[in-house]
Design a protein around this motif. Structure first.
Motif, PDB file in Angstrom:
ATOM      1  N   SER A   1     -16.143  17.484  -4.619  1.00 54.84           N
ATOM      2  CA  SER A   1     -16.369  18.876  -4.200  1.00 54.84           C
ATOM      3  C   SER A   1     -16.687  18.961  -2.702  1.00 54.84           C
ATOM      4  CB  SER A   1     -17.467  19.534  -5.039  1.00 54.84           C
ATOM      5  OG  SER A   1     -18.702  18.922  -4.808  1.00 54.84           O
ATOM      6  N   VAL A   2     -17.399  17.964  -2.163  1.00 56.12           N
ATOM      7  CA  VAL A   2     -17.683  17.946  -0.721  1.00 56.12           C
ATOM      8  C   VAL A   2     -16.388  17.770   0.076  1.00 56.12           C
ATOM      9  CG1 VAL A   2     -18.759  16.569   1.131  1.00 56.12           C
ATOM     10  CG2 VAL A   2     -20.075  17.177  -0.898  1.00 56.12           C
ATOM     11  N   VAL A   3     -15.531  16.864  -0.376  1.00 56.86           N
ATOM     12  CA  VAL A   3     -14.279  16.608   0.354  1.00 56.86           C
ATOM     13  C   VAL A   3     -13.310  17.790   0.222  1.00 56.86           C
ATOM     14  CG1 VAL A   3     -12.268  15.076   0.531  1.00 56.86           C
ATOM     15  CG2 VAL A   3     -14.561  14.116   0.344  1.00 56.86           C
ATOM     16  N   VAL A   4     -13.322  18.463  -0.923  1.00 64.07           N
ATOM     17  CA  VAL A   4     -12.500  19.674  -1.066  1.00 64.07           C
ATOM     18  C   VAL A   4     -12.904  20.696  -0.001  1.00 64.07           C
ATOM     19  CG1 VAL A   4     -12.092  21.697  -2.543  1.00 64.07           C
ATOM     20  CG2 VAL A   4     -11.901  19.399  -3.504  1.00 64.07           C
ATOM     21  N   LYS A   5     -14.208  20.910   0.154  1.00 62.46           N
ATOM     22  CA  LYS A   5     -14.693  21.845   1.184  1.00 62.46           C
ATOM     23  C   LYS A   5     -14.212  21.409   2.564  1.00 62.46           C
ATOM     24  CE  LYS A   5     -19.000  23.061  -1.159  1.00 62.46           C
ATOM     25  NZ  LYS A   5     -20.419  22.699  -1.226  1.00 62.46           N
TER      26      LYS A   5
ATOM     27  N   LEU B   1     -10.405  16.345  -7.415  1.00 66.72           N
ATOM     28  CA  LEU B   1      -9.974  16.767  -6.090  1.00 66.72           C
ATOM     29  C   LEU B   1      -8.545  17.308  -6.114  1.00 66.72           C
ATOM     30  CD1 LEU B   1     -10.885  15.587  -2.717  1.00 66.72           C
ATOM     31  CD2 LEU B   1      -8.444  15.612  -3.195  1.00 66.72           C
ATOM     32  N   ALA B   2      -7.642  16.600  -6.801  1.00 66.93           N
ATOM     33  CA  ALA B   2      -6.242  17.047  -6.872  1.00 66.93           C
ATOM     34  C   ALA B   2      -6.154  18.435  -7.493  1.00 66.93           C
ATOM     35  CB  ALA B   2      -5.415  16.041  -7.670  1.00 66.93           C
ATOM     36  N   LYS B   3      -6.908  18.642  -8.578  1.00 62.54           N
ATOM     37  CA  LYS B   3      -6.893  19.961  -9.243  1.00 62.54           C
ATOM     38  C   LYS B   3      -7.379  21.052  -8.283  1.00 62.54           C
ATOM     39  CE  LYS B   3      -8.845  22.720 -12.934  1.00 62.54           C
ATOM     40  NZ  LYS B   3      -9.078  23.874 -12.039  1.00 62.54           N
ATOM     41  N   SER B   4      -8.459  20.745  -7.552  1.00 61.83           N
ATOM     42  CA  SER B   4      -9.062  21.757  -6.673  1.00 61.83           C
ATOM     43  C   SER B   4      -8.203  22.094  -5.464  1.00 61.83           C
ATOM     44  CB  SER B   4     -10.434  21.271  -6.194  1.00 61.83           C
ATOM     45  OG  SER B   4     -11.272  21.020  -7.296  1.00 61.83           O
ATOM     46  N   MET B   5      -7.369  21.147  -5.032  1.00 58.04           N
ATOM     47  CA  MET B   5      -6.582  21.351  -3.810  1.00 58.04           C
ATOM     48  C   MET B   5      -5.148  21.799  -4.084  1.00 58.04           C
ATOM     49  SD  MET B   5      -8.484  20.886  -1.162  1.00 58.04           S
ATOM     50  CE  MET B   5      -7.186  20.867   0.084  1.00 58.04           C
ATOM     51  N   GLN B   6      -4.745  21.877  -5.352  1.00 55.54           N
ATOM     52  CA  GLN B   6      -3.317  22.037  -5.651  1.00 55.54           C
ATOM     53  C   GLN B   6      -2.699  23.359  -5.166  1.00 55.54           C
ATOM     54  OE1 GLN B   6      -2.466  22.028  -9.911  1.00 55.54           O
ATOM     55  NE2 GLN B   6      -4.452  22.910 -10.361  1.00 55.54           N
ATOM     56  N   PHE B   7      -3.500  24.386  -4.987  1.00 56.73           N
ATOM     57  CA  PHE B   7      -2.935  25.653  -4.493  1.00 56.73           C
ATOM     58  C   PHE B   7      -3.266  25.900  -3.013  1.00 56.73           C
ATOM     59  CE2 PHE B   7      -3.292  26.261  -9.116  1.00 56.73           C
ATOM     60  CZ  PHE B   7      -1.960  26.543  -9.393  1.00 56.73           C
ATOM     61  N   VAL B   8      -3.899  24.904  -2.380  1.00 54.75           N
ATOM     62  CA  VAL B   8      -4.299  25.023  -0.977  1.00 54.75           C
ATOM     63  C   VAL B   8      -3.346  24.246  -0.077  1.00 54.75           C
ATOM     64  CG1 VAL B   8      -6.184  24.604   0.660  1.00 54.75           C
ATOM     65  CG2 VAL B   8      -6.711  25.213  -1.712  1.00 54.75           C
ATOM     66  N   ALA B   9      -2.852  23.120  -0.599  1.00 55.87           N
ATOM     67  CA  ALA B   9      -1.994  22.233   0.191  1.00 55.87           C
ATOM     68  C   ALA B   9      -0.878  21.689  -0.684  1.00 55.87           C
ATOM     69  CB  ALA B   9      -2.829  21.098   0.773  1.00 55.87           C
ATOM     70  N   ASP B  10       0.004  20.924  -0.075  1.00 56.02           N
ATOM     71  CA  ASP B  10       1.088  20.243  -0.780  1.00 56.02           C
ATOM     72  C   ASP B  10       0.504  18.903  -1.242  1.00 56.02           C
ATOM     73  OD1 ASP B  10       3.288  18.781  -1.495  1.00 56.02           O
ATOM     74  OD2 ASP B  10       4.469  19.268   0.282  1.00 56.02           O
ATOM     75  N   VAL B  11       0.099  18.814  -2.512  1.00 53.18           N
ATOM     76  CA  VAL B  11      -0.692  17.673  -2.994  1.00 53.18           C
ATOM     77  C   VAL B  11       0.155  16.717  -3.831  1.00 53.18           C
ATOM     78  CG1 VAL B  11      -2.783  16.966  -4.244  1.00 53.18           C
ATOM     79  CG2 VAL B  11      -2.739  19.162  -3.045  1.00 53.18           C
ATOM     80  N   THR B  12       0.010  15.424  -3.542  1.00 51.24           N
ATOM     81  CA  THR B  12       0.605  14.368  -4.367  1.00 51.24           C
ATOM     82  C   THR B  12      -0.512  13.484  -4.894  1.00 51.24           C
ATOM     83  OG1 THR B  12       2.595  14.341  -2.993  1.00 51.24           O
ATOM     84  CG2 THR B  12       2.234  12.430  -4.418  1.00 51.24           C
ATOM     85  N   LEU B  13      -0.516  13.246  -6.197  1.00 49.92           N
ATOM     86  CA  LEU B  13      -1.482  12.350  -6.834  1.00 49.92           C
ATOM     87  C   LEU B  13      -0.764  11.059  -7.206  1.00 49.92           C
ATOM     88  CD1 LEU B  13      -4.273  11.788  -8.187  1.00 49.92           C
ATOM     89  CD2 LEU B  13      -3.378  12.897 -10.243  1.00 49.92           C
TER      90      LEU B  13
END
Length: 361
Positions: free
Chosen positions: A286-290, A22-34
């Protein structure tokens, strides 16, 4: 760090299969902290091969910063959450607009990748130095470890003690029977309906007594029983009423924590009624990324993706070339499941999905 285009803060707690993808998939969409207690992601279904071949772990242990290049990694356990922030053991407060909880099962592995590789080397030395090995637990972990040792070290005496009435109880009887036949054909002794009280174990004497009074002589042992769900840190949090009696987080069809609009849960920590498996954790992600992408864009609730629980399907590897597979319409054992899984244990495929070279560390 280049923040995502929207500036929305997404915090992911847990860097296992679900959280990492999820972190990888969202990293260019939002400001992500893992947030994760470890500095690395480990491909979990490959860990038992690393015990017989420690160099294998060079490809299965991946620093979070190798695949997650456009976000923050906080290497510390999360200890609490509020409506706006996650608190970590090191005293940090991380603000979120959306929170994804992916803390799976509790696993006390080392914080650093280097120490984890050293741990596999120690396990390997322990196996090499032993003439006899006791494996406690006959679920997928115990069976796969028995298979790895039996194939790589056929001269060693292996005993599996399992509290259940059959091996691999999470799948069907046919798969259990085929697995039992495979293990016994390789001189692995399997004792069912028995347990071992580990508090009374004296490793120096190398004698282990089962619940029926049977004595087993073994030079070393490995514990391969289920681990607790990683939710104890939530028991005094705002989500305490969202945990069921087993400690799982109750989620709705969109994988949001029940009653929460901006908090999701994915992977083994959820109460989704299905076998807890890595490839399903990836599907949760993948569902939560969507859904996160839709919510960030301001889409209507009715547009959110729904997750449908999967039917029981599994491949358990038996050494390097064989395996047992339960598929929706059949159960098989031998080289075909082995070709699918056992040779590389999906390591190359998983590395590729994370955007890394499949063959090198």
């Amino acid at each position: 760090m280049e923040g995502g285009a929207t500036g929305k803060k997404v915090v992911v707690v847990g860097g296992g299969v679900a959280g990492a993808f999820l972190a990888k998939s969202m990293q260019f969409v939002a400001d992500v902290t893992l947030i994760d207690p470890k500095e690395y992601f480990e491909i979990p279904w490959a860990s038992l091969r690393s015990m017989v071949e420690p160099s294998f772990s060079e490809r299965t242990l991946i620093k979070h910063t190798d695949y997650f290049t456009n976000g923050r990694v906080v290497t510390s356990p999360a200890i609490n959450i509020t409506e706006k922030e996650v608190l970590t053991a090191e005293g940090r407060s991380v603000l979120y607009d959306y929170l994804v909880i992916a803390t799976g099962h509790v696993d006390s592995t080392p914080q650093s990748r280097k120490d984890r590789i050293a741990q596999y080397e120690q396990d390997n030395q322990k196996i090499k130095a032993s003439n006899s090995v006791l494996i406690i637990g006959g679920g997928p972990t115990g069976v796969e470890l028995a298979g790895e040792i039996a194939v790589d070290y056929p001269e060693k005496k292996i005993t599996v003690v399992h509290k259940g009435s059959r091996l691999l109880e999470f799948i069907g009887q046919k798969a259990s029977d085929k697995t039992m036949d495979w293990l016994t054909s390789r001189k692995v002794e399997v004792l069912l309906n028995q347990t071992i009280n580990l508090d009374s174990v004296s490793e120096s004497e190398k004698i282990y007594t089962t619940s029926t009074g049977e004595n087993i002589s073994a030079d070393c042992h490995f514990i391969c029983v289920g681990k607790p769900i990683g939710s104890s840190w939530l028991q005094e949090s705002i989500l305490k009423d969202c945990l069921n009696k087993k400690g799982s987080l109750m989620v709705d069809e969109n994988l949001r924590v029940r009653g929460k609009k901006n908090i999701f849960a994915i992977g083994d920590i959820t109460d989704v009624p299905e076998i807890k498996q890595g490839f399903l954790a990836q599907k949760h992600a993948s569902v939560v990324v969507k859904n996160l992408k839709l919510l960030i864009k301001g889409a209507k609730e009715s547009k959110l993706s729904k997750y449908k629980p999967a039917s029981a399907m599994a491949i358990v590897s038996l050494g390097r070339k064989e395996g047992v597979a339960q598929l929706p319409f059949m159960t098989m054992i031998g080289c075909i499941p082995g070709i699918i899984k056992s040779k590389d244990l999906f390591v190359g495929k998983t590395r590729k999905q994370l955007g890394l070279d499949p063959g090198t560390a």
